[in-house]
Design an enzyme around this catalytic site. Structure first.
Site, short mmCIF file in Angstrom:
data_model
loop_
_atom_site.label_atom_id
_atom_site.label_comp_id
_atom_site.label_asym_id
_atom_site.label_seq_id
_atom_site.Cartn_x
_atom_site.Cartn_y
_atom_site.Cartn_z
N ASP A 172 33.50 -21.33 38.47
CA ASP A 172 33.55 -20.74 36.90
C ASP A 172 34.44 -19.46 36.89
O ASP A 172 34.42 -18.69 37.99
CB ASP A 172 32.00 -20.43 36.69
CG ASP A 172 32.10 -20.18 35.17
OD1 ASP A 172 33.06 -20.23 34.51
OD2 ASP A 172 30.72 -19.90 34.62
N ASN A 231 32.36 -30.37 28.87
CA ASN A 231 33.66 -29.74 28.64
C ASN A 231 34.76 -30.42 27.69
O ASN A 231 35.78 -29.89 27.28
CB ASN A 231 34.34 -29.54 30.31
CG ASN A 231 34.07 -28.67 31.19
OD1 ASN A 231 34.15 -28.68 32.26
ND2 ASN A 231 33.46 -27.41 30.50
#
Ligand code: FPP
Length: 250
Positions: free
Chosen positions: A19, A67
């Protein structure tokens, strides 16, 4: 370089939630895809480091089922990056004798990415010492749902008896069937969430969170995570005493 020669209680399997690519790019005035591109470079470095450190299994959360909700331009860039990564990295994976696996609803990926992925998986299928697992279009909840569907169909066909099902039978229906559970899960960028990643498999994993953004994560950071892991006591429901004096278990 610090002395981190591999030890008996080292993790065998590390999962990483990579991330912080977007924030890394923003801090530099770059586009988000530029951050992902830099993140892909880190991915290569961490694969190398894992092999040097004797980590046999590495699972990377590369694209979650959620996503798809990002802007089209970013989703397209991520799929192109996946294709590029696979075409560039397969030779190196073969040289390193790393077997590539994919977990997630792979059949829903765009055709070009899916084909590149299958090609890389086939090209490395003969290896069995080192494993790189890419979580793509992955969601733990979907994984459970898919396992339940497949078990329910098998039960309806009279192939399994629901009353005699055990966890081992269920885990054989997860995308990760045949892979060991992760010992250590790392999340970069300061977020302290699991975000639908390996929820079933991480029942007894240790977690390590770092503020470092994924493009800045490196071998030294990985060694730090492993050093922290070494200080943890994994009890699997037992008492600390039982672990230090197994004879006193009863
Ligand atoms: C999360 O950062 C990262 C992703 C959604 C994609 C991960 C992809 C890579 C590391 C590059 C490619 C890897 C492979 C294997 C092809 P974010 O974009 O959510 O960052 P932010 O929270 O700072 O916005």
């Amino acid at each position: 370089m610090s002395d981190i020669s591999s030890k008996a209680n080292d993790p065998q399997h590390i999962g990483i939630i990579m991330d912080g690519n977007g924030r890394w790019a923003k801090q530099r005035g770059y586009s988000r895809p530029a951050g992902h591109k830099e993140g892909a470079k880190t991915t290569r470095k961490i694969i190398d480091a894992c092999q040097d450190l004797g980590i046999k299994y590495l699972t990377l959360y590369a694209f979650s089922a959620e996503n798809w909700n990002r802007p089209d331009v970013e989703v397209r860039a991520l799929m192109e990056l996946l294709e590029f990564f696979l075409s560039r990295e397969t030779k190196t994976l073969i040289k390193q004798r790393v077997r590539l696996h994919a977990i997630g609803r792979i059949e829903e990926l765009p055709e070009r990415a899916r084909k590149a992925l299958q090609k890389a998986i086939d090209a490395t299928a003969e290896f069995d010492e080192w494993h790189l697992v890419l979580a793509l279009n992955y969601s733990s909840r979907n994984e459970v749902l898919d396992a339940v569907r497949s078990l329910a169909k098998a039960a309806a066909a009279g192939e399994v008896d629901p009353d005699s099902l055990e966890w081992g039978d269920v885990s054989q229906h997860l995308y990760t069937a045949g892979l060991p559970d992760p010992d250590l899960i790392i999340r970069t960028s300061g977020e302290t969430r699991i975000s639908n990643f390996l929820l079933m498999q991480s029942a007894y994993s240790e977690f390590y969170f770092t503020d470092v953004l994924w493009p800045d994560f490196d071998r030294e950071q990985l060694e730090k995570a492993i050093a922290t892991y070494r200080c943890r006591e994994r009890r699997f429901g037992k008492t600390g005493e039982q672990l230090s004096h197994p004879a006193a278990s009863t």
